[in-house]
Design an enzyme around this catalytic site. Structure first.
Site, PDB file in Angstrom:
ATOM      1  N   ALA A  39       5.789   4.230   2.344  1.00  0.00           N
ATOM      2  CA  ALA A  39       6.219   5.226   2.800  1.00  0.00           C
ATOM      3  C   ALA A  39       6.811   5.089   4.274  1.00  0.00           C
ATOM      4  CB  ALA A  39       5.432   6.624   2.825  1.00  0.00           C
ATOM      5  N   GLY A  82       0.790  -1.534  -0.013  1.00  0.00           N
ATOM      6  CA  GLY A  82      -0.198   0.029   0.021  1.00  0.00           C
ATOM      7  C   GLY A  82       0.858   1.161   0.143  1.00  0.00           C
ATOM      8  N   CYS A  83       0.236   2.316  -0.161  1.00  0.00           N
ATOM      9  CA  CYS A  83       1.020   3.717  -0.492  1.00  0.00           C
ATOM     10  C   CYS A  83       1.427   4.046   0.818  1.00  0.00           C
ATOM     11  CB  CYS A  83       0.318   4.615  -1.117  1.00  0.00           C
ATOM     12  SG  CYS A  83      -1.417   4.898  -0.651  1.00  0.00           S
ATOM     13  N   PHE A  84       0.671   3.952   1.799  1.00  0.00           N
ATOM     14  CA  PHE A  84       1.094   4.503   3.157  1.00  0.00           C
ATOM     15  C   PHE A  84       2.158   3.556   3.654  1.00  0.00           C
ATOM     16  CE2 PHE A  84      -3.080   6.840   3.896  1.00  0.00           C
ATOM     17  CZ  PHE A  84      -2.593   7.995   4.029  1.00  0.00           C
TER      18      PHE A  84
END
Length: 338
Positions: A152, A147-149
């Site tokens: 990061a 996932g994007c979160f």
């Protein structure tokens, strides 16, 4: 001329799918042969991708027997029900949904409120974070793009956890642009609701939290971590900024050295000496990380583009590794907004 890899993109009309198509269309080793979209079935590709030189029409379903790899950009619980058939037909699968990210089959119904449609495939799925799993990705038949979160936050915290320089309690304050919510309309992403406003959500537990604890837990010298993760929606189109806090065990210099060592030679994750902004990483596959402190509290910030490094760009990077291309192929320079 080397043989082109035949690629299909399932769900090519969503943000992840459209971004994947734009990246793959400029990949010299790729032949895009099938794009699927139920809402656009029968329509020519040029209606959705007028800037790309693509001939053909959207299909409602794909034929995996005709391709080498399927980029699955379908919603959670949809692509997973098709993955076994795609794999059986001989195609590799790079999945953009959350269906194969969690290795413990008991976790999926907890976070996604439904039973997993293909739990037998979880054991063979490789978590698609190249900075940590490049070796496994070379032979992977099924890749679960993070996932994007979680991308990061994991990249922001992995060196500290792996080096034993972070206390076990980690705090992640992350902010995302609206495109991270996908292309489907809804009151939560309506312009008049989000414009000139910032708000936290999913405080009780965001779906990307178990990805964080799973991957960071593998790196921990203490056998696990505790993560407090609070996401925020901000009124911008794209980008994620994750600000991470933890009690520092050691000096700031040791911490900075750990980041430089782990990410040395990584083409897209860069340790920088300034606080990064989302605009600096926009339209790229970069993750920019700054390592700082306030006294004994470490403050690590990471900025990336949620649709490229946080989704389709990372999928293309995994594809490059699996098929023997240079990791930067089709990912050098900014990617067009679809």
């Amino acid at each position: 001329m080397p043989k082109l890899v035949k690629v299909a993109v399932a769900g090519a009309n969503g943000y992840a799918g459209m971004t994947a198509v734009n990246l793959l269309a400029r990949h010299a080793g790729v032949l895009l042969t099938q794009l699927t979209s139920r809402s656009h079935a029968g329509k020519p590709y040029s209606e959705v991708f007028p800037l790309l030189d693509l001939g053909g029409d959207f299909r409602p379903e794909l034929d995996a027997g005709e391709v080498d790899v399927v980029f699955s950009c379908l919603p959670h619980n949809v692509g997973a029900s098709k993955a076994a058939g795609w794999l059986a037909a001989g195609a590799r699968v790079i999945d953009m949904s959350a269906d194969f990210r969690l290795q413990d089959p008991k976790q999926y119904p907890v976070w996604y409120r439904q039973e997993h449609p293909a739990p037998g495939l979880l054991a063979e799925a490789v978590f698609g974070l190249p900075e940590l799993h490049e070796r496994e990705l070379k032979d992977a038949k099924l890749v679960a793009v993070p996932g994007c979160f979680s991308t990061a936050a994991i990249l922001a915290l992995a060196p500290a956890v792996a080096a034993g320089l972070a206390a076990s309690d980690l705090i992640v304050d992350a902010k995302s642009g609206v495109s991270g919510a996908g292309r489907s309309p809804g009151i939560g992403v309506h312009f008049s609701e989000i414009n000139e406003s910032v708000g936290a959500y999913a405080i009780g537990g965001h779906r990307h939290l178990p990805e964080l604890t799973q991957e960071l837990g593998k790196l921990s010298r203490n056998g696990g971590v505790r993560v407090t993760f609070v996401p925020h929606l901000v009124p911008m189109t794209r980008g994620i900024l994750a600000t991470c806090y933890f009690d520092l065990k050691g000096s700031l210099g040791e911490l900075q050295d750990a980041y430089r060592e782990l990410y040395a030679g990584q083409p897209f994750t860069r340790v920088v000496d300034f606080t990064p902004t989302t605009k600096l990483a926009a339209h790229s596959n970069l993750c920019l990380i700054n390592v700082a402190s306030q006294g004994t509290k470490a403050v690590v910030t990471a900025a990336l583009d949620n649709l490229i490094k946080g989704a389709s760009g990372q999928g293309v990077e995994c594809f490059n590794i699996a098929f023997g291309f240079d990791r930067t192929t089709a990912l050098q320079g900014p990617a067009q907004w679809p």
